[in-house]
Design a protein around this motif. Structure first.
Motif, PDB file in Angstrom:
ATOM      1  N   UNK A  95       0.797  -1.223   0.000  1.00 47.13           N
ATOM      2  CA  UNK A  95       0.000   0.000   0.000  1.00 47.13           C
ATOM      3  C   UNK A  95       0.830   1.273   0.000  1.00 47.13           C
ATOM      4  N   UNK A  96       2.153   1.175  -0.088  1.00 41.32           N
ATOM      5  CA  UNK A  96       2.992   2.380  -0.136  1.00 41.32           C
ATOM      6  C   UNK A  96       2.587   3.219  -1.348  1.00 41.32           C
ATOM      7  N   UNK A  97       2.544   4.526  -1.161  1.00 45.15           N
ATOM      8  CA  UNK A  97       2.126   5.395  -2.255  1.00 45.15           C
ATOM      9  C   UNK A  97       3.237   6.330  -2.727  1.00 45.15           C
ATOM     10  N   UNK A  98       4.200   6.670  -1.864  1.00 43.24           N
ATOM     11  CA  UNK A  98       5.220   7.638  -2.246  1.00 43.24           C
ATOM     12  C   UNK A  98       6.422   7.001  -2.940  1.00 43.24           C
ATOM     13  N   UNK A  99       6.592   5.720  -2.783  1.00 43.29           N
ATOM     14  CA  UNK A  99       7.632   4.971  -3.503  1.00 43.29           C
ATOM     15  C   UNK A  99       7.027   3.607  -3.796  1.00 43.29           C
ATOM     16  N   UNK A 146      12.196   6.590   5.242  1.00 42.49           N
ATOM     17  CA  UNK A 146      10.778   6.891   5.361  1.00 42.49           C
ATOM     18  C   UNK A 146      10.505   8.099   4.469  1.00 42.49           C
ATOM     19  N   UNK A 147       9.531   7.986   3.614  1.00 44.44           N
ATOM     20  CA  UNK A 147       9.155   9.094   2.740  1.00 44.44           C
ATOM     21  C   UNK A 147       7.853   9.693   3.256  1.00 44.44           C
ATOM     22  N   UNK A 148       7.844  11.002   3.361  1.00 41.33           N
ATOM     23  CA  UNK A 148       6.666  11.704   3.849  1.00 41.33           C
ATOM     24  C   UNK A 148       6.217  12.728   2.825  1.00 41.33           C
ATOM     25  N   UNK A 149       4.921  12.882   2.709  1.00 48.76           N
ATOM     26  CA  UNK A 149       4.375  13.958   1.897  1.00 48.76           C
ATOM     27  C   UNK A 149       3.852  14.993   2.878  1.00 48.76           C
ATOM     28  N   UNK A 150       4.440  16.177   2.842  1.00 43.70           N
ATOM     29  CA  UNK A 150       4.142  17.208   3.836  1.00 43.70           C
ATOM     30  C   UNK A 150       3.648  18.453   3.121  1.00 43.70           C
TER      31      UNK A 150
END
Length: 162
Positions: A7-11, A94-98
């Motif tokens: 379910x990862x969306x950013x990578x 860890x990839x974050x969308x901020x």
């Protein structure tokens, strides 16, 4: 080998049409470039061994070939990647969308948190890259213009002496 959570969306792993691919539980996905270089296709076995630690090599089935045409990479469910590295449930990225209005506060707070070795801002990285590229293009254009002017002057001087 990049371990990804379901379910990862950013990578995520994408096919050649940029549609998300599902990672199969006990197999890996590799990029098209890596598949060509290794001469493998879905269903083939690859020996995988961690470069750190003493985990034994293990044969894994290639589940899918990803459409990433930029580099050579392999992907697996994070649980499998951690097992191959001899780790339990560790994360190393860890990839974050901020949102833009919270970015500065987050970037100030992250270095103060224990267990975080580094942080980065992709938005800032891309802006810096674009600035550097624009500056280099301007310098290159200036150099080419100077050469063009020198050639033009040389041609005119040559015509005047003929």
């Amino acid at each position: 080998l990049v371990g990804l959570d379901e379910g990862a969306r950013l990578h995520r792993v994408l096919d050649a049409d940029n549609r998300p691919l599902a990672l199969q539980p006990e197999s890996i996905a590799i990029t098209a470039i890596a598949a060509r270089r290794l001469g493998v296709a879905p269903g083939d076995l690859l020996w995988v061994q961690s470069l750190e630690g003493a985990e034994p090599a293990r044969a894994l089935r290639v589940g899918v070939v990803a459409g990433n045409f930029i580099g050579r990479a392999a992907y697996a469910p994070r649980r499998l990647a951690n097992a191959l590295a001899g780790e339990s449930s560790a994360y190393n990225t860890v990839r974050l969308q901020v949102s833009a209005d919270r970015r500065a506060a987050l970037l100030q707070a992250v270095p103060l948190l224990p267990g975080i070795a580094a942080s980065g801002d992709t938005t800032r990285l891309l802006a810096d890259f674009r600035d550097t590229t624009a500056r280099n293009l301007l310098v290159f254009t200036g150099i080419l213009s100077a050469f063009a002017a020198a050639i033009s002057v040389g041609i005119e001087i040559g015509r005047a002496h003929v």
